[in-house]
Design a protein around this motif. Structure first.
Motif, PDB file in Angstrom:
ATOM      1  N   GLN A 222       0.712  -0.904  -0.008  1.00 31.79           N
ATOM      2  CA  GLN A 222       0.240   0.132   0.283  1.00 31.79           C
ATOM      3  C   GLN A 222       0.904   1.470  -0.097  1.00 31.79           C
ATOM      4  OE1 GLN A 222      -4.188   0.152   0.014  1.00 31.79           O
ATOM      5  NE2 GLN A 222      -2.857  -1.511  -1.307  1.00 31.79           N
ATOM      6  N   GLN A 223       1.799   1.422  -0.915  1.00 30.11           N
ATOM      7  CA  GLN A 223       2.775   2.435  -0.920  1.00 30.11           C
ATOM      8  C   GLN A 223       2.170   3.473  -1.880  1.00 30.11           C
ATOM      9  OE1 GLN A 223       5.493  -0.020  -2.618  1.00 30.11           O
ATOM     10  NE2 GLN A 223       6.789  -0.545  -0.634  1.00 30.11           N
ATOM     11  N   ARG A 224       2.235   4.831  -1.645  1.00 34.14           N
ATOM     12  CA  ARG A 224       1.689   5.879  -2.286  1.00 34.14           C
ATOM     13  C   ARG A 224       2.574   6.756  -3.116  1.00 34.14           C
ATOM     14  NH1 ARG A 224      -0.968   9.766   1.908  1.00 34.14           N
ATOM     15  NH2 ARG A 224      -1.923  10.326   0.100  1.00 34.14           N
ATOM     16  N   PRO A 225       2.273   6.672  -4.612  1.00 36.09           N
ATOM     17  CA  PRO A 225       2.947   7.403  -5.597  1.00 36.09           C
ATOM     18  C   PRO A 225       3.382   9.015  -4.924  1.00 36.09           C
ATOM     19  CG  PRO A 225       1.494   6.311  -6.695  1.00 36.09           C
ATOM     20  CD  PRO A 225       0.934   5.966  -5.254  1.00 36.09           C
TER      21      PRO A 225
ATOM     22  N   ALA B 140       8.825  -4.465  -3.146  1.00 34.59           N
ATOM     23  CA  ALA B 140       9.371  -5.259  -2.038  1.00 34.59           C
ATOM     24  C   ALA B 140      10.784  -4.547  -1.869  1.00 34.59           C
ATOM     25  CB  ALA B 140       9.611  -6.711  -2.142  1.00 34.59           C
ATOM     26  N   GLY B 141      11.454  -4.277  -3.036  1.00 33.96           N
ATOM     27  CA  GLY B 141      12.937  -3.669  -2.941  1.00 33.96           C
ATOM     28  C   GLY B 141      12.927  -2.432  -2.261  1.00 33.96           C
ATOM     29  N   VAL B 142      11.917  -1.728  -2.686  1.00 32.25           N
ATOM     30  CA  VAL B 142      11.861  -0.157  -1.923  1.00 32.25           C
ATOM     31  C   VAL B 142      11.544  -0.132  -0.576  1.00 32.25           C
ATOM     32  CG1 VAL B 142       9.452   0.338  -2.557  1.00 32.25           C
ATOM     33  CG2 VAL B 142      11.214   2.215  -2.463  1.00 32.25           C
ATOM     34  N   PHE B 143      10.893  -1.194  -0.016  1.00 31.57           N
ATOM     35  CA  PHE B 143      10.381  -1.387   1.360  1.00 31.57           C
ATOM     36  C   PHE B 143      11.531  -1.840   2.049  1.00 31.57           C
ATOM     37  CE2 PHE B 143       9.657  -4.080   5.028  1.00 31.57           C
ATOM     38  CZ  PHE B 143       8.824  -3.302   5.794  1.00 31.57           C
ATOM     39  N   TYR B 144      12.616  -2.695   1.666  1.00 32.38           N
ATOM     40  CA  TYR B 144      13.909  -2.969   2.215  1.00 32.38           C
ATOM     41  C   TYR B 144      14.585  -1.826   2.220  1.00 32.38           C
ATOM     42  CZ  TYR B 144      12.519  -8.067   2.265  1.00 32.38           C
ATOM     43  OH  TYR B 144      11.806  -9.043   2.465  1.00 32.38           O
ATOM     44  N   GLU B 145      14.617  -1.091   1.483  1.00 37.59           N
ATOM     45  CA  GLU B 145      15.573   0.354   1.184  1.00 37.59           C
ATOM     46  C   GLU B 145      15.297   1.235   2.228  1.00 37.59           C
ATOM     47  OE1 GLU B 145      15.309   2.375  -2.355  1.00 37.59           O
ATOM     48  OE2 GLU B 145      15.871   0.663  -3.640  1.00 37.59           O
TER      49      GLU B 145
ATOM     50  N   LYS C 197       3.042   2.174 -11.935  1.00 36.95           N
ATOM     51  CA  LYS C 197       3.460   0.910 -12.448  1.00 36.95           C
ATOM     52  C   LYS C 197       4.508   0.520 -11.580  1.00 36.95           C
ATOM     53  CE  LYS C 197       5.376  -0.718 -16.839  1.00 36.95           C
ATOM     54  NZ  LYS C 197       5.919  -0.527 -18.337  1.00 36.95           N
ATOM     55  N   GLU C 198       5.463   1.163 -11.117  1.00 33.94           N
ATOM     56  CA  GLU C 198       6.355   0.626 -10.032  1.00 33.94           C
ATOM     57  C   GLU C 198       6.052  -0.027  -9.170  1.00 33.94           C
ATOM     58  OE1 GLU C 198      10.307   3.484 -11.334  1.00 33.94           O
ATOM     59  OE2 GLU C 198       8.829   4.130 -10.159  1.00 33.94           O
ATOM     60  N   ILE C 199       5.247   0.576  -8.265  1.00 34.41           N
ATOM     61  CA  ILE C 199       4.435  -0.088  -7.146  1.00 34.41           C
ATOM     62  C   ILE C 199       3.638  -1.319  -7.527  1.00 34.41           C
ATOM     63  CG2 ILE C 199       2.874   0.504  -5.342  1.00 34.41           C
ATOM     64  CD1 ILE C 199       3.790   3.512  -5.399  1.00 34.41           C
ATOM     65  N   MET C 200       3.067  -1.262  -8.387  1.00 32.67           N
ATOM     66  CA  MET C 200       2.334  -2.423  -8.694  1.00 32.67           C
ATOM     67  C   MET C 200       3.182  -3.811  -9.182  1.00 32.67           C
ATOM     68  SD  MET C 200      -0.666  -1.896  -8.017  1.00 32.67           S
ATOM     69  CE  MET C 200      -1.200  -3.667  -8.656  1.00 32.67           C
ATOM     70  N   ASP C 201       4.448  -3.379  -9.312  1.00 36.75           N
ATOM     71  CA  ASP C 201       5.417  -4.779  -9.525  1.00 36.75           C
ATOM     72  C   ASP C 201       6.107  -4.902  -8.227  1.00 36.75           C
ATOM     73  OD1 ASP C 201       7.574  -6.145  -9.955  1.00 36.75           O
ATOM     74  OD2 ASP C 201       8.736  -4.751 -11.212  1.00 36.75           O
TER      75      ASP C 201
END
Length: 329
Positions: free
Chosen positions: A114-117, A134-139, A125-129
């Motif tokens: 549930q990330q927000r652009p 997962a990668g940006v969450f870990y970052e 598009k990126e968030i729906m990948d």
């Protein structure tokens, strides 16, 4: 003589009956929508993860959910994140989306986390990948000081900034079971029915290799030295071979019948082997994987009542993934 009109009492009864019937239908529709929300509109074959400690704990979920969970775990280990980070990520995704890649949420929230652009998490598009999400969450998690020592709900909240920070904690037991299996910490603890997903058209060894690269990164094939055997593999020049060594970028191939993708595992790396084996089971439906074997154990599609049975051999060898020939190429 004209018929008498219904009395007010009869009319009230009629309206009450119609209202009750409409209310029942509304409840049924609401229940259906809830199921569609949780499962992403695809009930699909079921999966189950059990505790490797023999304490009877288990968690059941859909094939779509376990595939997304496997991606989250693979992205984490591919980045060198510890098992605790994977547990935090899985608990967060269970709370935010039930591990379903949903296209809606509060305001402009999207996807597994549930990330927000609008808040800088990426484009829609990126968030729906799932791999990107997962990668940006870990970052963001990696920037939280001492996150491994923090209570899970505190660590997750420092990334998510949720309006309900206490909600993450209730999912920790299920997330821990999933994490142990999907990072390879627990052996032979994840199983799925593995019935083929008819909505997908890309199958075969190339699809398996592409999915491995998508989730783990390009280094995974270099590290494992994956091989494909069985059927006939056609190169770009049209030459036919019975055995092909893969490259980090999967080449186009067409295989008649079934093929086996073998991922060699170095001695002493059984944790890596079980992560790859469980990943294959998690993706069995979408990739039309029939069998997965490793370390003297084998899983077969459609054998939910006899998961990970012994093959009679104790040799660890590599992870063997038997898949149907490619379609939709």
């Amino acid at each position: 003589m004209p018929e008498q009109s219904p009395t007010p009492k009869k009319r009230r009864r009629g309206r009450l009956f119609r209202f009750s019937a409409a209310f029942v239908v509304l409840l049924a529709v609401a229940g259906y929508l809830v199921v569609q929300y949780v499962t992403g509109g695809r009930g699909g074959p079921g999966c189950k993860v059990v505790s490797g400690k023999g304490d009877g704990q288990e968690f059941e979920f859909t094939q779509e959910q376990t595939m997304n969970a496997a991606t989250i775990a693979a992205v984490g280990t591919g980045r060198g994140m510890p098992e605790r980070a994977v547990t935090i990520a899985l608990a967060t995704a269970i709370q935010e989306s039930q591990l379903v890649n949903i296209t809606h949420g509060d305001r402009d929230s999207l996807g597994l986390f549930q990330q927000r652009p609008s808040q800088g998490w990426g484009t829609e598009k990126e968030i729906m990948d799932p791999t990107y999400a997962a990668g940006v969450f870990y970052e963001h998690l990696a920037k939280v000081d001492d996150y491994q020592k923090l209570p899970l709900t505190v660590a997750a909240q420092r990334v998510q900034r949720s309006g309900y920070p206490e909600a993450y904690a209730k999912h920790e037991p299920d997330a821990a079971l999933l994490s142990a299996a999907l990072t390879g910490q627990s052996a032979a603890t994840l199983t799925c029915q593995g019935l083929p997903d008819t909505t997908r058209t890309s199958t075969g060894p190339d699809a398996v290799r592409a999915a491995l690269v998508r989730d783990f990164g390009r280094e995974v094939l270099k590290e494992t030295g994956a091989e494909v055997t069985g059927g006939a593999t056609t190169s770009k020049k049209g030459a036919s071979k019975s055995k092909t060594t893969t490259t980090p970028s999967p080449s186009a191939s067409a295989t008649g019948g079934s093929s086996t993708v073998t991922l060699p595992v170095r001695s002493g790396s059984t944790k890596t082997g079980w992560q790859l084996a469980h990943w294959a089971v998690a993706n069995s439906s979408v990739l039309h994987i029939d069998r997965v074997s490793y370390a003297g154990r084998e899983w077969a599609a459609g054998s939910a009542n006899d998961p990970w049975h012994s093959t009679g051999t104790k040799a660890a060898g590599g992870v063997r993934i038997q898949t149907e020939g490619p379609t939709g190429q």
